[in-house]
Design an enzyme around this catalytic site. Sequence first.
Site, PDB file in Angstrom:
ATOM      1  N   CYS A   1     -47.871 -98.152  -4.204  1.00  0.00           N
ATOM      2  CA  CYS A   1     -49.275 -97.729  -4.204  1.00  0.00           C
ATOM      3  C   CYS A   1     -49.381 -96.237  -3.894  1.00  0.00           C
ATOM      4  O   CYS A   1     -50.464 -95.743  -3.584  1.00  0.00           O
ATOM      5  CB  CYS A   1     -50.094 -98.557  -3.224  1.00  0.00           C
ATOM      6  SG  CYS A   1     -49.574 -98.368  -1.517  1.00  0.00           S
TER       7      CYS A   1
ATOM      8  N   ASP B   1     -43.882-109.303   7.911  1.00  0.00           N
ATOM      9  CA  ASP B   1     -44.710-108.125   8.194  1.00  0.00           C
ATOM     10  C   ASP B   1     -44.397-107.668   9.622  1.00  0.00           C
ATOM     11  O   ASP B   1     -43.924-108.452  10.447  1.00  0.00           O
ATOM     12  CB  ASP B   1     -46.211-108.426   8.048  1.00  0.00           C
ATOM     13  CG  ASP B   1     -47.026-107.161   7.775  1.00  0.00           C
ATOM     14  OD1 ASP B   1     -47.327-106.883   6.589  1.00  0.00           O
ATOM     15  OD2 ASP B   1     -47.340-106.433   8.734  1.00  0.00           O
TER      16      ASP B   1
ATOM     17  N   ARG C   1     -52.107-111.154  -7.917  1.00  0.00           N
ATOM     18  CA  ARG C   1     -52.205-112.480  -7.289  1.00  0.00           C
ATOM     19  C   ARG C   1     -52.282-113.558  -8.368  1.00  0.00           C
ATOM     20  O   ARG C   1     -51.654-114.613  -8.246  1.00  0.00           O
ATOM     21  CB  ARG C   1     -53.428-112.556  -6.362  1.00  0.00           C
ATOM     22  CG  ARG C   1     -53.222-111.824  -5.052  1.00  0.00           C
ATOM     23  CD  ARG C   1     -54.340-112.093  -4.056  1.00  0.00           C
ATOM     24  NE  ARG C   1     -55.590-111.414  -4.363  1.00  0.00           N
ATOM     25  CZ  ARG C   1     -55.888-110.163  -3.997  1.00  0.00           C
ATOM     26  NH1 ARG C   1     -55.015-109.451  -3.328  1.00  0.00           N
ATOM     27  NH2 ARG C   1     -57.053-109.619  -4.310  1.00  0.00           N
TER      28      ARG C   1
ATOM     29  N   PHE D   1     -43.720-107.360   3.310  1.00  0.00           N
ATOM     30  CA  PHE D   1     -44.923-106.559   3.604  1.00  0.00           C
ATOM     31  C   PHE D   1     -46.153-107.402   3.253  1.00  0.00           C
ATOM     32  O   PHE D   1     -47.005-107.021   2.458  1.00  0.00           O
ATOM     33  CB  PHE D   1     -44.953-105.253   2.794  1.00  0.00           C
ATOM     34  CG  PHE D   1     -43.739-104.373   2.988  1.00  0.00           C
ATOM     35  CD1 PHE D   1     -43.617-103.575   4.118  1.00  0.00           C
ATOM     36  CD2 PHE D   1     -42.720-104.333   2.037  1.00  0.00           C
ATOM     37  CE1 PHE D   1     -42.499-102.752   4.290  1.00  0.00           C
ATOM     38  CE2 PHE D   1     -41.606-103.514   2.201  1.00  0.00           C
ATOM     39  CZ  PHE D   1     -41.492-102.718   3.326  1.00  0.00           C
TER      40      PHE D   1
HETATM   41  N1  SAH Z   1     -49.107-107.287   0.083  1.00  0.00           N
HETATM   42  C1  SAH Z   1     -50.246-107.167   0.960  1.00  0.00           C
HETATM   43  C2  SAH Z   1     -50.552-105.736   1.308  1.00  0.00           C
HETATM   44  C3  SAH Z   1     -49.413-104.994   1.965  1.00  0.00           C
HETATM   45  S1  SAH Z   1     -49.959-103.634   2.899  1.00  0.00           S
HETATM   46  C4  SAH Z   1     -51.439-107.849   0.319  1.00  0.00           C
HETATM   47  O1  SAH Z   1     -51.421-108.084  -0.893  1.00  0.00           O
HETATM   48  O2  SAH Z   1     -52.400-108.149   1.030  1.00  0.00           O
HETATM   49  C5  SAH Z   1     -48.508-103.166   3.688  1.00  0.00           C
HETATM   50  C6  SAH Z   1     -48.131-104.034   4.894  1.00  0.00           C
HETATM   51  O3  SAH Z   1     -46.859-103.577   5.335  1.00  0.00           O
HETATM   52  C7  SAH Z   1     -49.035-103.963   6.099  1.00  0.00           C
HETATM   53  O4  SAH Z   1     -49.450-105.256   6.435  1.00  0.00           O
HETATM   54  C8  SAH Z   1     -48.178-103.382   7.222  1.00  0.00           C
HETATM   55  O5  SAH Z   1     -48.416-104.027   8.471  1.00  0.00           O
HETATM   56  C9  SAH Z   1     -46.814-103.699   6.747  1.00  0.00           C
HETATM   57  N2  SAH Z   1     -45.734-102.806   7.168  1.00  0.00           N
HETATM   58  C10 SAH Z   1     -45.721-101.461   7.219  1.00  0.00           C
HETATM   59  N3  SAH Z   1     -44.502-101.006   7.565  1.00  0.00           N
HETATM   60  C11 SAH Z   1     -43.725-102.093   7.719  1.00  0.00           C
HETATM   61  C12 SAH Z   1     -42.359-102.296   8.058  1.00  0.00           C
HETATM   62  N4  SAH Z   1     -41.550-101.265   8.280  1.00  0.00           N
HETATM   63  N5  SAH Z   1     -41.888-103.546   8.125  1.00  0.00           N
HETATM   64  C13 SAH Z   1     -42.702-104.611   7.894  1.00  0.00           C
HETATM   65  N6  SAH Z   1     -43.986-104.482   7.564  1.00  0.00           N
HETATM   66  C14 SAH Z   1     -44.500-103.248   7.473  1.00  0.00           C
END
Ligand code: SAH
Length: 398
Positions: free
Chosen positions: A342, A252, A214, A230
């Site tokens: 991750c 998302d 961040r 995501f």
């Molecule tokens: N970058 C974020 C964390 C991401 S966690 C941060 O820093 O806070 C992964 C995210 O991907 C979750 O919010 C989940 O809802 C989303 N997700 C999972 N599969 C997905 C898909 N196929 N398309 C869109 N979003 C997805």
Amino acid sequence: MASTLPRLTLSPGREKSLLRRHPWIFKGAVRSVSGDPQAGDTLEVRAHDGRWLAWAAYSPASQIVARVWSFDRSQSIDAAWLRARLTAAVGRRGGELAHPSTGCRLVFGESDGLPGVIVDRYGSLLVLQLLSAGAERWRDAWIEGLHALFPQAALYERSDASVREKEGLPSRVGPLSGASPHGPVTIQEGPARFLVDVRSGHKTGFYLDQRPSRAWVRDHARGASVLNVFCYTGAFGVVAGLGGAASVTQIDSSSDALRLAAENLRENSLPAPDEGLLRGDAFSVVRDLVGEGRRFDLVILDPPKFIESKAQMAGGTRGYKDINRVALGLVNPGGRLLTFSCSGLLDAALFQKIVADAALDAGREARIVDRLFQGEDHPTLLSFPEASYLKGLVLRVD
Ligand code: SAH
């Protein structure tokens, strides 16, 4: 006396990882278990020839059948000893705790010598997450220890991670002490404020592990059009906005996450237009954006864990390659792709190879200009390399 203790004896040659102080004992390495231990009980671990190796917590339902508390025979594993470990873990975060309202991981399981124990701090609220039978067995010790260390703090339990099923543990969520949060709690991180849903958000509510990334985004967003794929509750979008991004578009699949993402933008006095928050499957939304001819100066890809087990290796690898290939096509020439994995089972070298293949297929030349990792409150004990799960590449894409 010693002979009445529950004992786990390893098969010949299987003591090697323990001698290197790796804390996990797999079912396949065990020759015998004696003394009728129950889940969570402390065992003494011995090599096949009787050599004493460690004190460990028994997890009979799991493939990881025991996790080491101590390699020192003279220790007695009791509530006082475990609380001392807890205090030491918190002590290692001394610098972080100087910022009273900042979110921070206080205990990171194996890396803090406390397998299966997670404690995250969100301002004056602590969240406890127990992931193994041994951690569960000593639940009262963690609760009492945390009360003693943080007398003013409220305590909430989020022991609902799916790994608990492998340990044969039910899920448990709810307040342990103090007021239960009615809505999201707010944390401060540098100039940013984040709303965190500890009751039902991912992990314990927030991706504390991405703090260094961040900071990177905030430092590199000025004037940029940013795409945050995501996005979860939009933390990268917030710091991009605070860093002076020209525009922020986030994707998302979860409407709850997007609702909180919009609130997070408003909490930071940033615009939250509907067209900046796209709900849908990222794999198809990014393709739609390519089709529309959209391009961005900075694309952030932080997908969920695609590889949870070795069986998911091939499928997960394809997922990473596919989303990176499409995302590379969305980067303006000279722009940046910030791409993460991750999945602990995917090591950094293989992840880099996958991204290289993706660039080849996308027909883009890209250079690694920086690498990012989980923050220092998520350290990796040298004898437990599995703790290093989060890796990010910053690519300049031409
Ligand atoms: N970058 C974020 C964390 C991401 S966690 C941060 O820093 O806070 C992964 C995210 O991907 C979750 O919010 C989940 O809802 C989303 N997700 C999972 N599969 C997905 C898909 N196929 N398309 C869109 N979003 C997805």
